[in-house]
Scaffold this motif. Structure first.
Motif, PDB file in Angstrom:
ATOM      1  N   ALA A   3       5.020 -20.584  -6.351  1.00  0.00           N
ATOM      2  CA  ALA A   3       5.122 -20.615  -7.815  1.00  0.00           C
ATOM      3  C   ALA A   3       4.612 -19.281  -8.342  1.00  0.00           C
ATOM      4  N   HIS A   4       5.355 -18.705  -9.279  1.00  0.00           N
ATOM      5  CA  HIS A   4       5.000 -17.422  -9.899  1.00  0.00           C
ATOM      6  C   HIS A   4       4.778 -16.323  -8.863  1.00  0.00           C
ATOM      7  N   GLY A   5       5.474 -16.388  -7.773  1.00  0.00           N
ATOM      8  CA  GLY A   5       5.408 -15.324  -6.761  1.00  0.00           C
ATOM      9  C   GLY A   5       4.115 -15.283  -5.971  1.00  0.00           C
ATOM     10  N   ARG A   6       3.268 -16.290  -6.141  1.00  0.00           N
ATOM     11  CA  ARG A   6       1.951 -16.222  -5.484  1.00  0.00           C
ATOM     12  C   ARG A   6       2.047 -16.629  -4.018  1.00  0.00           C
ATOM     13  N   ILE A   7       2.008 -15.632  -3.169  1.00  0.00           N
ATOM     14  CA  ILE A   7       2.041 -15.909  -1.737  1.00  0.00           C
ATOM     15  C   ILE A   7       1.348 -14.769  -0.998  1.00  0.00           C
ATOM     16  N   MET A  61      -1.050  -4.735   0.640  1.00  0.00           N
ATOM     17  CA  MET A  61       0.265  -4.110   0.444  1.00  0.00           C
ATOM     18  C   MET A  61       0.153  -2.639   0.052  1.00  0.00           C
ATOM     19  N   GLY A  62      -1.056  -2.093   0.091  1.00  0.00           N
ATOM     20  CA  GLY A  62      -1.308  -0.744  -0.430  1.00  0.00           C
ATOM     21  C   GLY A  62      -0.452   0.355   0.189  1.00  0.00           C
ATOM     22  N   GLU A  63      -0.069   0.222   1.435  1.00  0.00           N
ATOM     23  CA  GLU A  63       0.668   1.314   2.076  1.00  0.00           C
ATOM     24  C   GLU A  63       2.155   0.974   2.180  1.00  0.00           C
ATOM     25  N   THR A  64       2.675   0.447   1.074  1.00  0.00           N
ATOM     26  CA  THR A  64       4.065  -0.005   1.066  1.00  0.00           C
ATOM     27  C   THR A  64       4.922   0.898   0.178  1.00  0.00           C
ATOM     28  N   ALA A  65       6.111   1.217   0.648  1.00  0.00           N
ATOM     29  CA  ALA A  65       7.097   1.889  -0.215  1.00  0.00           C
ATOM     30  C   ALA A  65       8.135   0.850  -0.599  1.00  0.00           C
ATOM     31  N   VAL A  66       8.340   0.696  -1.894  1.00  0.00           N
ATOM     32  CA  VAL A  66       9.299  -0.294  -2.389  1.00  0.00           C
ATOM     33  C   VAL A  66      10.553   0.434  -2.852  1.00  0.00           C
ATOM     34  N   VAL A  67      11.679  -0.040  -2.415  1.00  0.00           N
ATOM     35  CA  VAL A  67      12.942   0.569  -2.826  1.00  0.00           C
ATOM     36  C   VAL A  67      13.708  -0.493  -3.595  1.00  0.00           C
ATOM     37  N   LEU A 116       7.786  -9.691  -6.049  1.00  0.00           N
ATOM     38  CA  LEU A 116       7.403  -8.323  -5.728  1.00  0.00           C
ATOM     39  C   LEU A 116       6.184  -7.881  -6.526  1.00  0.00           C
ATOM     40  N   LYS A 117       6.152  -8.236  -7.797  1.00  0.00           N
ATOM     41  CA  LYS A 117       4.997  -7.880  -8.632  1.00  0.00           C
ATOM     42  C   LYS A 117       3.729  -8.456  -8.039  1.00  0.00           C
ATOM     43  N   HIS A 118       3.804  -9.717  -7.636  1.00  0.00           N
ATOM     44  CA  HIS A 118       2.628 -10.353  -7.068  1.00  0.00           C
ATOM     45  C   HIS A 118       2.238  -9.691  -5.745  1.00  0.00           C
ATOM     46  N   LEU A 119       3.231  -9.447  -4.912  1.00  0.00           N
ATOM     47  CA  LEU A 119       2.946  -8.843  -3.606  1.00  0.00           C
ATOM     48  C   LEU A 119       2.304  -7.467  -3.760  1.00  0.00           C
ATOM     49  N   LEU A 120       2.828  -6.680  -4.712  1.00  0.00           N
ATOM     50  CA  LEU A 120       2.354  -5.304  -4.834  1.00  0.00           C
ATOM     51  C   LEU A 120       0.937  -5.224  -5.387  1.00  0.00           C
ATOM     52  N   ALA A 121       0.476  -6.310  -5.969  1.00  0.00           N
ATOM     53  CA  ALA A 121      -0.907  -6.325  -6.465  1.00  0.00           C
ATOM     54  C   ALA A 121      -1.878  -6.722  -5.348  1.00  0.00           C
ATOM     55  N   HIS A 122      -1.361  -7.122  -4.201  1.00  0.00           N
ATOM     56  CA  HIS A 122      -2.222  -7.601  -3.111  1.00  0.00           C
ATOM     57  C   HIS A 122      -2.807  -6.410  -2.337  1.00  0.00           C
ATOM     58  N   PRO A 123      -4.100  -6.485  -2.012  1.00  0.00           N
ATOM     59  CA  PRO A 123      -4.723  -5.351  -1.322  1.00  0.00           C
ATOM     60  C   PRO A 123      -4.055  -4.981   0.009  1.00  0.00           C
ATOM     61  N   GLY A 178      -1.470   1.597  -5.057  1.00  0.00           N
ATOM     62  CA  GLY A 178      -1.274   2.611  -4.029  1.00  0.00           C
ATOM     63  C   GLY A 178       0.117   2.564  -3.430  1.00  0.00           C
ATOM     64  N   CYS A 179       0.915   1.603  -3.859  1.00  0.00           N
ATOM     65  CA  CYS A 179       2.286   1.515  -3.341  1.00  0.00           C
ATOM     66  C   CYS A 179       3.156   2.577  -4.006  1.00  0.00           C
ATOM     67  N   LEU A 180       4.208   2.912  -3.296  1.00  0.00           N
ATOM     68  CA  LEU A 180       5.221   3.798  -3.857  1.00  0.00           C
ATOM     69  C   LEU A 180       6.378   2.949  -4.322  1.00  0.00           C
ATOM     70  N   CYS A 181       7.049   3.373  -5.360  1.00  0.00           N
ATOM     71  CA  CYS A 181       8.209   2.599  -5.781  1.00  0.00           C
ATOM     72  C   CYS A 181       9.322   3.551  -6.167  1.00  0.00           C
ATOM     73  N   CYS A 182      10.488   3.353  -5.627  1.00  0.00           N
ATOM     74  CA  CYS A 182      11.614   4.175  -6.081  1.00  0.00           C
ATOM     75  C   CYS A 182      12.829   3.310  -6.351  1.00  0.00           C
ATOM     76  N   THR A 183      13.583   3.721  -7.320  1.00  0.00           N
ATOM     77  CA  THR A 183      14.786   2.987  -7.694  1.00  0.00           C
ATOM     78  C   THR A 183      15.991   3.763  -7.199  1.00  0.00           C
ATOM     79  N   VAL A 184      16.819   3.105  -6.433  1.00  0.00           N
ATOM     80  CA  VAL A 184      17.980   3.776  -5.858  1.00  0.00           C
ATOM     81  C   VAL A 184      19.188   3.571  -6.739  1.00  0.00           C
TER      82      VAL A 184
END
Ligand code: GTP
Length: 389
Positions: free
Chosen positions: A197-201, A38-44, A29-36, A71-77
């Motif tokens: 490896a290391h979430g890089r995809i 993924m900017g309009e993503t809300a993570v729960v 998730l960390k890797h994905l959220l750094a990807h350009p 630019g992503c949103l993140c919330c913890t449920v």
């Protein structure tokens, strides 16, 4: 516009990231959220405590929602996932938070993804604004075999996946990777297996697994159903490649074959899983099909891990897509047209503790293949457009 004419309503795609404890979900998730992209993503994040994403945070939108530098949103449920998803959409609608275009839910490592799928499929508000894109399951390349031997839940997470992500590939040798891939392929023949490896995809490899393909802006049934994967699986049996997932009867023993894994442990949980495809040449009576689904979900729902189908329904010019998880079924989708000349109904199933023969025989009985065994018809929706339960 509606799904009936091939233009699905603009429901927001939801992807679920699941996978056993420590299998690399947060790293991914960390890797994905750094990807350009993924900017309009809300993570729960569906768990208590630390999210492990703190270093990415730049702004706190409110008590539970944060804006990431990407630019992503993140919330913890901490409570109810339904409330969280409803609230996110309401606040998006009011303009209180950025207009995210995708939701990613990270589950806890021990989670059974089925209740989350049920939430998405059952809640009337959520089904109006969100659609399930797919389930991404992370499998630890080093510990995955052992986890699947010991934990039935980890096998289930693999069985229901639309994408399988082999994590920590930097730590595992080629032989171990291939052995694990072979095992995953038997449990879930259709999901593409991706090494990481290391979430890089690239996010593009993980998302857009659903029936609606945003790239072609149309419904892409072949990509979604992947029935050919089940045909390969069936073909593989009897040639020494496949053991125990397509037989239509229970073995309850282990073949102790290849790859050097302990034959006593191997496939203990896997042996309960079946993956197969049922086809029908003749058009299917919709009411009888619904009666069958009712019976199956009522009596064997817990073991129906995943079902996807493309049906040739009597009286319908176009095919009907159906999709279910355990005792719940999505409303059927009437597709705009058949993808090709093949007009057979195809139903792919992944089951736990339900042999293929049980499913095949009951379908035959309900469809009236065997008139003597045909159950009495009940009043059911007249057509797929009036909905399945
Ligand atoms: N070498 C290596 N380490 C990894 C990789 N992916 C994850 N790790 C490490 O594995 C550990 C667990 O990774 P996480 O991403 O926290 O796993 P998780 O699935 O989120 O864990 P839970 O939330 O506890 O279920 C961490 O120490 C990561 O740094 C990888 O590809 N290679």
């Amino acid at each position: 516009m509606s799904e009936r004419d091939g233009t699905p309503p603009e429901r927001l795609p939801v992807s679920i990231i699941t996978g056993f404890l420590g299998s690399g979900k947060t790293t991914l998730l960390k890797h994905l959220l750094a990807h350009p992209d993924m900017g309009e993503t809300a993570v729960v994040i569906n768990e208590f405590g630390e999210t492990g994403l703190d270093h990415l945070l730049v702004e706190k939108a409110d008590d539970d929602t944060v804006l990431l530098s990407s630019g992503c949103l993140c919330c913890t449920v901490r409570g109810d996932l339904i409330d969280a998803l409803r609230r996110l959409f309401r606040r998006r609608h009011k303009g209180e938070i950025p207009a995210f275009r995708r939701v990613v839910i990270e589950t806890t490592g021990l989670a059974d993804p089925a209740p989350i799928l049920h939430t998405l499929m059952q809640d009337p508000v959520l089904t109006a604004v969100y659609r399930l894109d797919g389930i991404i399951t992370t499998v630890d390349a080093v510990n995955g075999q052992d986890q699947m031997d010991r934990q039935a839940e980890s096998v289930k997470q693999v069985a229901v996946a639309d994408r399988l992500l082999l994590t920590k590939c930097d730590l595992a040798g080629e032989a171990a990777l291939q052995a694990l891939e072979a095992r995953l392929r038997k449990i879930n023949p259709a999901a593409p297996i991706l090494r990481v490896a290391h979430g890089r995809i690239d996010p593009g490899q993980l998302f857009n697994a659903g029936l609606y393909n945003p790239e072609s802006k149309s419904l892409d049934v072949q990509r979604w159903l992947r029935e050919e994967a089940y045909a390969d699986q069936r073909h593989g049996h009897g040639h020494g490649h496949d053991h125990g997932h397509d037989h239509g009867h229970d073995h309850g023993h282990d073949h102790g074959d290849d790859h050097g894994h302990d034959p006593l442990d191997r496939n203990r949980h896997d042996d309960h899983i079946r993956a197969f495809c049922i086809t029908r040449d003749a058009p299917i009576d919709w009411q009888r099909f619904c009666n069958w689904i009712d019976m199956l979900t009522a009596t064997r729902g817990a073991g129906l891990l995943r079902m996807k189908g493309l049906l040739n329904v009597a009286g319908e010019a176009a095919p009907v897509a159906v999709h279910g998880v355990q005792h719940l079924f999505h409303p059927p989708v009437v597709l705009p047209a058949w993808p090709d000349g093949d007009r057979r109904s195809r139903i792919v199933l992944i089951t736990r503790d339900i042999p293929a023969a049980t499913i095949e025989e009951s379908l035959a009985a309900f469809l009236g293949d065997d008139a003597a065994a045909q159950p009495a018809a009940e009043a059911r929706p007249e057509s797929p457009t009036s909905g399945v339960k």
